[in-house]
Structures are given as structure tokens and as C-alpha cells.
Design a protein around this motif. Structure first.
Motif, PDB file in Angstrom:
ATOM      1  N   LEU A 124       0.837  -1.208   0.000  1.00 11.51           N
ATOM      2  CA  LEU A 124       0.000   0.000   0.000  1.00 11.51           C
ATOM      3  C   LEU A 124       0.870   1.257   0.000  1.00 11.51           C
ATOM      4  O   LEU A 124       0.654   2.181  -0.791  1.00 11.51           O
ATOM      5  N   VAL A 125       1.856   1.299   0.895  1.00 10.69           N
ATOM      6  CA  VAL A 125       2.679   2.503   1.017  1.00 10.69           C
ATOM      7  C   VAL A 125       3.577   2.667  -0.212  1.00 10.69           C
ATOM      8  O   VAL A 125       3.769   3.787  -0.706  1.00 10.69           O
ATOM      9  N   ALA A 126       4.100   1.552  -0.736  1.00 12.48           N
ATOM     10  CA  ALA A 126       4.937   1.645  -1.946  1.00 12.48           C
ATOM     11  C   ALA A 126       4.105   2.193  -3.112  1.00 12.48           C
ATOM     12  O   ALA A 126       4.574   3.040  -3.881  1.00 12.48           O
ATOM     13  N   THR A 127       2.853   1.741  -3.228  1.00 15.03           N
ATOM     14  CA  THR A 127       1.983   2.241  -4.306  1.00 15.03           C
ATOM     15  C   THR A 127       1.637   3.712  -4.082  1.00 15.03           C
ATOM     16  O   THR A 127       1.592   4.501  -5.029  1.00 15.03           O
ATOM     17  N   LEU A 128       1.414   4.084  -2.818  1.00 12.78           N
ATOM     18  CA  LEU A 128       1.114   5.485  -2.481  1.00 12.78           C
ATOM     19  C   LEU A 128       2.274   6.374  -2.930  1.00 12.78           C
ATOM     20  O   LEU A 128       2.082   7.433  -3.537  1.00 12.78           O
ATOM     21  N   ARG A 129       3.490   5.928  -2.634  1.00 17.55           N
ATOM     22  CA  ARG A 129       4.669   6.713  -3.008  1.00 17.55           C
ATOM     23  C   ARG A 129       4.760   6.864  -4.533  1.00 17.55           C
ATOM     24  O   ARG A 129       4.941   7.964  -5.052  1.00 17.55           O
ATOM     25  N   ARG A 130       4.560   5.733  -5.234  1.00 15.34           N
ATOM     26  CA  ARG A 130       4.635   5.775  -6.696  1.00 15.34           C
ATOM     27  C   ARG A 130       3.549   6.689  -7.279  1.00 15.34           C
ATOM     28  O   ARG A 130       3.799   7.489  -8.168  1.00 15.34           O
ATOM     29  N   ALA A 131       2.325   6.556  -6.729  1.00 14.66           N
ATOM     30  CA  ALA A 131       1.193   7.327  -7.274  1.00 14.66           C
ATOM     31  C   ALA A 131       1.394   8.829  -7.046  1.00 14.66           C
ATOM     32  O   ALA A 131       1.107   9.633  -7.939  1.00 14.66           O
ATOM     33  N   ILE A 132       1.901   9.204  -5.871  1.00  9.82           N
ATOM     34  CA  ILE A 132       2.109  10.643  -5.618  1.00  9.82           C
ATOM     35  C   ILE A 132       3.247  11.154  -6.501  1.00  9.82           C
ATOM     36  O   ILE A 132       3.163  12.247  -7.071  1.00  9.82           O
ATOM     37  N   SER A 133       4.306  10.354  -6.641  1.00  8.29           N
ATOM     38  CA  SER A 133       5.442  10.787  -7.474  1.00  8.29           C
ATOM     39  C   SER A 133       5.010  10.964  -8.926  1.00  8.29           C
ATOM     40  O   SER A 133       5.505  11.846  -9.629  1.00  8.29           O
ATOM     41  N   ALA A 134       4.078  10.101  -9.369  1.00  2.87           N
ATOM     42  CA  ALA A 134       3.676  10.146 -10.780  1.00  2.87           C
ATOM     43  C   ALA A 134       2.617  11.211 -11.051  1.00  2.87           C
ATOM     44  O   ALA A 134       2.354  11.553 -12.208  1.00  2.87           O
ATOM     45  N   ALA A 135       1.967  11.705  -9.988  1.00  2.00           N
ATOM     46  CA  ALA A 135       0.853  12.646 -10.210  1.00  2.00           C
ATOM     47  C   ALA A 135       1.377  13.963 -10.746  1.00  2.00           C
ATOM     48  O   ALA A 135       2.268  14.569 -10.151  1.00  2.00           O
ATOM     49  N   ASP A 136       0.864  14.357 -11.900  1.00  2.00           N
ATOM     50  CA  ASP A 136       1.234  15.700 -12.348  1.00  2.00           C
ATOM     51  C   ASP A 136       0.194  16.659 -11.767  1.00  2.00           C
ATOM     52  O   ASP A 136      -0.806  16.238 -11.199  1.00  2.00           O
ATOM     53  N   LYS A 137       0.438  17.882 -11.859  1.00  2.00           N
ATOM     54  CA  LYS A 137      -0.466  18.921 -11.346  1.00  2.00           C
ATOM     55  C   LYS A 137      -0.753  18.775  -9.861  1.00  2.00           C
ATOM     56  O   LYS A 137      -1.877  18.989  -9.414  1.00  2.00           O
ATOM     57  N   LEU A 138       0.248  18.340  -9.084  1.00  2.00           N
ATOM     58  CA  LEU A 138       0.036  18.277  -7.639  1.00  2.00           C
ATOM     59  C   LEU A 138       0.179  19.707  -7.089  1.00  2.00           C
ATOM     60  O   LEU A 138       1.245  20.304  -7.222  1.00  2.00           O
ATOM     61  N   PRO A 139      -0.893  20.281  -6.525  1.00  5.53           N
ATOM     62  CA  PRO A 139      -0.742  21.661  -6.040  1.00  5.53           C
ATOM     63  C   PRO A 139       0.343  21.741  -4.963  1.00  5.53           C
ATOM     64  O   PRO A 139       0.603  20.767  -4.269  1.00  5.53           O
ATOM     65  N   ARG A 140       0.944  22.898  -4.837  1.00  5.90           N
ATOM     66  CA  ARG A 140       1.990  23.078  -3.834  1.00  5.90           C
ATOM     67  C   ARG A 140       1.311  23.342  -2.489  1.00  5.90           C
ATOM     68  O   ARG A 140       0.601  24.333  -2.334  1.00  5.90           O
ATOM     69  N   ALA A 141       1.511  22.435  -1.534  1.00  3.30           N
ATOM     70  CA  ALA A 141       0.859  22.615  -0.232  1.00  3.30           C
ATOM     71  C   ALA A 141       1.673  23.597   0.600  1.00  3.30           C
ATOM     72  O   ALA A 141       2.896  23.567   0.558  1.00  3.30           O
ATOM     73  N   ASP A 142       0.956  24.492   1.316  1.00  7.14           N
ATOM     74  CA  ASP A 142       1.717  25.427   2.140  1.00  7.14           C
ATOM     75  C   ASP A 142       2.032  24.836   3.514  1.00  7.14           C
ATOM     76  O   ASP A 142       2.768  25.403   4.279  1.00  7.14           O
ATOM     77  N   ARG A 143       1.452  23.718   3.823  1.00  6.32           N
ATOM     78  CA  ARG A 143       1.806  23.051   5.077  1.00  6.32           C
ATOM     79  C   ARG A 143       1.746  21.530   4.898  1.00  6.32           C
ATOM     80  O   ARG A 143       1.113  21.044   3.949  1.00  6.32           O
ATOM     81  N   PRO A 144       2.435  20.802   5.809  1.00  7.32           N
ATOM     82  CA  PRO A 144       2.460  19.335   5.686  1.00  7.32           C
ATOM     83  C   PRO A 144       1.061  18.727   5.728  1.00  7.32           C
ATOM     84  O   PRO A 144       0.137  19.299   6.317  1.00  7.32           O
ATOM     85  N   LEU A 145       0.908  17.583   5.099  1.00  7.93           N
ATOM     86  CA  LEU A 145      -0.416  16.963   4.964  1.00  7.93           C
ATOM     87  C   LEU A 145      -0.655  15.877   6.017  1.00  7.93           C
ATOM     88  O   LEU A 145       0.229  15.060   6.278  1.00  7.93           O
ATOM     89  N   PRO A 146      -1.861  15.833   6.571  1.00  6.07           N
ATOM     90  CA  PRO A 146      -2.187  14.713   7.467  1.00  6.07           C
ATOM     91  C   PRO A 146      -2.626  13.478   6.664  1.00  6.07           C
ATOM     92  O   PRO A 146      -3.155  13.620   5.565  1.00  6.07           O
ATOM     93  N   ILE A 147      -2.378  12.303   7.229  1.00  7.23           N
ATOM     94  CA  ILE A 147      -2.891  11.058   6.636  1.00  7.23           C
ATOM     95  C   ILE A 147      -3.911  10.474   7.622  1.00  7.23           C
ATOM     96  O   ILE A 147      -3.626  10.382   8.818  1.00  7.23           O
ATOM     97  N   VAL A 148      -5.090  10.116   7.127  1.00  6.26           N
ATOM     98  CA  VAL A 148      -6.095   9.473   7.980  1.00  6.26           C
ATOM     99  C   VAL A 148      -6.283   8.033   7.531  1.00  6.26           C
ATOM    100  O   VAL A 148      -6.484   7.779   6.338  1.00  6.26           O
ATOM    101  N   LEU A 149      -6.244   7.108   8.483  1.00  5.94           N
ATOM    102  CA  LEU A 149      -6.419   5.689   8.164  1.00  5.94           C
ATOM    103  C   LEU A 149      -7.799   5.234   8.611  1.00  5.94           C
ATOM    104  O   LEU A 149      -8.208   5.486   9.745  1.00  5.94           O
ATOM    105  N   SER A 150      -8.517   4.551   7.714  1.00  6.67           N
ATOM    106  CA  SER A 150      -9.842   4.046   8.104  1.00  6.67           C
ATOM    107  C   SER A 150     -10.071   2.681   7.472  1.00  6.67           C
ATOM    108  O   SER A 150      -9.188   2.131   6.807  1.00  6.67           O
TER     109      SER A 150
END
Ligand SMILES: Nc1ncnc2c1ncn2[C@@H]1O[C@H](COP(=O)(O)OP(=O)(O)OP(=O)(O)O)[C@@H](O)[C@H]1O
Ligand SMILES: [Mg+2]
Length: 354
Positions: free
Chosen positions: A277-303
């Protein structure tokens, strides 16, 4: 004089309440529904609180006899008759399966309608109907969860979504599909302006979505979840997957060393799942174009149910250290109630749709 004014105010308050009731009736109640591989959860707003109800998304057919039918009725086991069979469905199915050492059947597999089950939609409709009635007002909004497309199953997802949509429309609703990971963000990240990563680890799948201000920038799913763990452990320890599921749900603690063979196998497959799951998350975020620039770190919620065992959050965190994401993370936290987060998020989506 004071009493008269009090009386007057009380009457006005009562009239206002009646008007609100009338308005409520004419506009209708939005509904959120999480159509999951393992469970169907419905969320509705009653007064100020959110009410949820759920049913197991499973069934077992048994041969029809009047005697069996009477016994099922007496034991309040939900069933319907289909020709020469009685189809037991919903939450009682698991109890029944454990009693008779049988495997439950599922209308869905790996997040989508199961193409190998001809009765899939008929059973799913009955399960949904036990929680959601017809729209009281034509066009009432109902938002239902759908997974993100996973590789090679895009066409199956289109069929799944369209079939559910047309069923809900047939009940009189305006049906809106909402991505599962985004629903988790709606439900859990209001205080973060709906910005962050929502993860749902369910029975058939794991879904993840990254959104800024509620707008998704990346979403994916892997067709593996709790069912995969049950099957894989069952195979290596030579037990029914249904039995492994019960043991897993009742006793698994990932924060301590495994005590026996089953626990050891559960730990192994949980490690494998979080790693992938985490390896795919890393790949998917790296591959995403048009990722807006966040002005602060992002939280992750697990459910999701698969995220429930103690120690899961820490296991996820360790995997994240091995596969650091290309975005900064502020925290990893559990959803308030991992089993209803998707349905609550769908309800919020339905409320905004009005
Ligand atoms: N306490 C628990 N410990 C471990 N696993 C659990 C626990 N409770 C539920 N689960 C597992 O969670 C899974 C179901 O989770 P959930 O209800 O979130 O799935 P779903 O939404 O129906 O499925 P999906 O999203 O994959 O379509 C099952 O595999 C179940 O065994
Ligand atoms: Mg789910």
C-alpha cells in the motif's frame, strides 16, 4: 404580562419548528451509503446527529423447506425465497456460516460487483433495501462510495458504478458516486480544510486519495484487503478463511509479538499489505502531475476495518519510513470510527450536493 410574552414566544418557536419539519419533508433527507465488499453502511442525518446502520454484504443459499423457513423466521435470520432455495443474507450469514462450517458467499469481490455470482445484484439490492427505502421526495440525494480504478479493472468499475447508479435512481434518488478515499477526507479532515490523504483499508481493497481543499489530485486502489489476508493465512495454516476472519477480528494485536502460527501468518500478510500500500502510495504521488503546492504538511487518515487492529498505525508509519513520500506529512492518525468513515463522508458529499 411576562407570562403572555412567554406564551407568545413559545408559540412562535413551535411554529418555526413545524415549518422546519415541513421544509425537511419537502426537500428530503440526503443519504450516504458505503457499498463495501464486506459491509454496506448507510448514514443519515437525524436531528443534529448522524445515524449509521450496517449489514454484512454476504449470503448463503440453503435448500428450501417449510421447516427451515420457519426456523429461520423464529431466529430472526434475514432471508428471501428464490425458487427452491432460501437465501440467507446480511449480518446473520456469518453466524450461520460459522455454525455450519460453511463459507459465506459475496455479491462483491475485491471492491466491485462479483462477475462470478449471478445472484450478486439481487442479493445486494435486498441488503441495501433493508437499510434504505425509496426516496420520499423524487430527486432526494444519495451519495454512494466507489473505489478508485485499479490497473486492468477500469471496465469492471464502470459497470459496477453504472449498475448501482441505475438501481438508486430506480428508487427515486439523485445518485452521486463518491470516491472512497475522498469520502474519508470529507468525514475526517474538515478541520484541515479537506486537505490531506484519506486511506481506507477494507475487505476487498485498499483505497487512497490525496486532496487539496476537497479537490482530489491523486487516487488509486489496490485489489487487496482483509479478505486477501484471511485467504492467504487460511491457505498456509490450512483453515477456512471465515474462521481466520473471526480470529483476526477478535484477537489480532499487531503491536505485540505473535503467539502462535495463525498470528504469525496474520503479521506476515499484514506487513505485506502495508508495504505494498505505502509503496503504491509513493509511486502514485510521485507520478501525479499537477500536484498543487501545499503550504503546510499533509495529514494522513487511516480508516476501514482492516486498519482497526492495535499497532496498525505504527506498522503503516514504519512502512512510510522505508518509502518516504515526496510530500511532507504532518501526522498519521486513525479515523474516529474506521468502520463508518466512508459512509459519513458520502453523507457529507450528499449534503453538499443539495
Ligand atoms: N477488529 C478488526 N481487526 C481486523 N480486521 C477487521 C476488524 N474489524 C473488521 N476487520 C476487517 O475489515 C474488513 C472490512 O472492512 P470494511 O468494512 O472497511 O470493508 P468494506 O468497506 O466492506 O470493503 P472494501 O472497501 O474493500 O470494498 C474485513 O476484512 C474484516 O475482516
Ligand atoms: Mg470500504
Amino acid at each position: 404580562m411576562v407570562d403572555e410574552r412567554k406564551d407568545h414566544l413559545w408559540k412562535v418557536a413551535q411554529e418555526v419548528e413545524e415549518r422546519i419539519d415541513e421544509l425537511d419533508k419537502s426537500v428530503g433527507h440526503p443519504i450516504g451509503i458505503d457499498v463495501g465488499t464486506s459491509k454496506v453502511v448507510a448514514a443519515q442525518k437525524r436531528a443534529k446527529a448522524i445515524e449509521t446502520a450496517w449489514q454484512l454484504n454476504a449470503f448463503i443459499p440453503v435448500p428450501y423447506s417449510r421447516f427451515t423457513e420457519t426456523i429461520l423466521g423464529q431466529n430472526e435470520i434475514s432471508y428471501f425465497r428464490e425458487g427452491e432455495q432460501l437465501v440467507i443474507y446480511g449480518t446473520a450469514t456469518e453466524r450461520f456460516a460459522n455454525m455450519f462450517n460453511a463459507e459465506c458467499r459475496r455479491p462483491m469481490s475485491d471492491g466491485l460487483l462479483n462477475p462470478k455470482e449471478t445472484a450478486a445484484m439481487a442479493v445486494l439490492e435486498t441488503i441495501i433495501q433493508s437499510m434504505v427505502s425509496k426516496a420520499r421526495v423524487q430527486g432526494e440525494v444519495l451519495a454512494f462510495s466507489v473505489p478508485a480504478a485499479s490497473e486492468g479493472r477500469e471496465a469492471q468499475l464502470i459497470y459496477h458504478e453504472a449498475t448501482l447508479r441505475s438501481y438508486f435512481e430506480g428508487l427515486g434518488y439523485k445518485a452521486v458516486a463518491v470516491n472512497e478515499g475522498l469520502a474519508v477526507i470529507f468525514s475526517e479532515l474538515e478541520n484541515n480544510n479537506f486537505t490531506g490523504i484519506g486511506v481506507s483499508c477494507g475487505g476487498g481493497m485498499c483505497n487512497a486519495t490525496l486532496a487539496y481543499l476537497s479537490i482530489p489530485s491523486m487516487m488509486f486502489s489496490i485489489a487487496r484487503g482483509g479478505d486477501h489476508i484471511d485467504r492467504a493465512v487460511g491457505t498456509v495454516v490450512n483453515e477456512h478463511a471465515t474462521r481466520i476472519k473471526v480470529i483476526k477480528e477478535e484477537t489480532l494485536d499487531l503491536s505485540r509479538a505473535p503467539k502462535d502460527k495463525i498470528e504469525k501468518a496474520l503479521h506476515i500478510y499484514y506487513e505485506e499489505l502495508t508495504e505494498s500500500l505505502v509503496a503504491t502510495l509513493r509511486r502514485a504521488i510521485s507520478a501525479a502531475d499537477k500536484l498543487p503546492r501545499a503550504d503546510r504538511p499533509l495529514p494522513i487518515v487511516l480508516s476501514g476495518g482492516t486498519a482497526r487492529p492495535r499497532g496498525f498505525r505504527e506498522m503503516f508509519e514504519r512502512a512510510l519510513k522505508r518509502h518516504p513520500l515526496p510530500v511532507e506529512i504532518s501526522e498519521i492518525r486513525m479515523a474516529q470510527d474506521p468502520l463508518v468513515a466512508t459512509a459519513k463522508g458520502a453523507l457529507i458529499a450528499a449534503m453538499y450536493e443539495k
